[in-house]
Scaffold this motif. Structure first.
Motif: not given
Length: 334
Positions: A116-122, A318-326, A82-91
């Motif tokens: 980074v954003g998705a990882g920190l959110a997780a 990109a980190a913020l988008v990925a974190a929100v999606v996570f 899920v972290v990898v998925l959200c990172a891709l969505v952010g990018a």
């Protein structure tokens, strides 16, 4: 569920690779097209072929992305995917936003910011020192080196050709630009396609479907190379106009120097430093460097300021988008 998630992550990673191709196609060919050294379609075909070839030349950058950004070791495979998925969505989101506005931002840093954003959110660990060494320092120094080296080489070249007929000089450098544009496209494939390989490899490692000591599987290399080549062939006309015309009006000699310097910076980082640097930052700064040899006012610094703003925003956005999606997807996907 895990199989479906892996398949979706791989498909999304290839989708990111495709957007990387059309978003960054301008990196390799904008200068050649703007100086009329190559027609747009011929330039795109050449860039697509060289992107594919460059993607198969190494895996060091891919392994940096897979092992030196976010620490997924020991984490549940489902959450890691899920972290990898959200990172891709952010990018991908940031790529599309900057493409729409014609800003040459970095797909590389969008992907790293997403991780980074998705990882920190997780609540996962981040390899801070590796990010500084492999991402932050190259992000600072590569554009500076690109600008300075392009300025110095162009100044020396102008002295050498100072008594030559401009028509002959332009004709010869248009021919030379075919080689320099190909070298730049090869470096783009070498750098940017490997980032997608790294993400797919990271996803496979989390579920135990790849051997960390066995290297990146061949099918991952080929699929990433194909996706970025197809994206490159689709073209990135909005960004091409910004790089080729809006920063400065380029002549063939300046286009040749900018492409050559950028290619060298990309090769050094890929083969010797194993650092995922931005092709966008490198070529843009080199264009500014050769443009400054006319006079500092020849560079449209207002456009350059907008580009710099996009550069600075890329990783946090990109980190913020990925974190929100996570935060949205993690409860849904369990």
């Amino acid at each position: 569920m895990e199989l479906a998630l892996v398949v979706f992550v791989v498909a999304l990673a290839l989708g990111f690779d495709y957007t990387n191709g059309f978003h960054d196609a301008a990196n390799a060919i904008a200068t050649s097209v703007s100086t009329r050294a190559l027609t747009p379609r011929a330039a795109l075909v050449m860039a697509a072929i060289m992107n594919f070839a460059g993607a198969l030349l190494g895996t060091d950058v891919a392994e940096t992305i897979a092992t030196a950004i976010v620490d997924l070791q020991g984490e549940p495979s489902h959450s890691a995917l899920v972290v990898v998925l959200c990172a891709l969505v952010g990018a991908i989101t940031w790529n599309l936003v900057t493409w729409w506005f014609g800003l040459p931002s970095s797909s590389t840093h969008a992907l790293i910011g997403g991780l980074v954003g998705a990882g920190l959110a997780a609540g996962f660990g981040i390899y801070g020192s590796a990010i500084v060494d492999k991402v932050v320092l190259p992000m600072i120094f590569s554009p500076l080196i690109g600008f300075g080296l392009a300025f110095l080489l162009m100044a020396g070249l102008l002295w050498i050709i100072r008594n030559r007929a401009p028509s002959k000089v332009n004709r010869r450098f248009r021919i030379a630009q075919t080689v320099s544009a190909a070298a730049m496209a090869l470096g783009h494939g070498l750098q940017d396609a490997q980032k997608t390989m790294g993400v797919i490899f990271l996803a496979l490692l989390t579920v135990g479907w790849a051997d960390p000591d066995g290297g990146i599987p061949l099918w991952v290399k080929l699929s990433a190379a194909a996706a970025i080549s197809l994206g490159t062939y689709a073209g990135g006309w909005r960004i091409m106009r910004t790089l080729g015309r809006r920063i400065i009006e380029l002549d063939p000699a300046r286009g040749f120097v900018a492409e050559s310097v950028s290619a060298v910076v990309l090769y050094v980082n890929a083969f010797f430093l194993h650092a995922p640097v931005s092709t966008t930052h490198t070529i843009t700064s080199a264009i500014m460097g050769v443009g400054a040899t006319k006079r500092l006012s020849a560079v449209r610094w207002g456009v350059a300021k907008n580009i710099l703003g996009a550069w600075l925003l890329t990783i946090p956005a990109a980190a913020l988008v990925a974190a929100v999606v996570f935060w949205i997807l993690h409860p849904i996907l369990g």
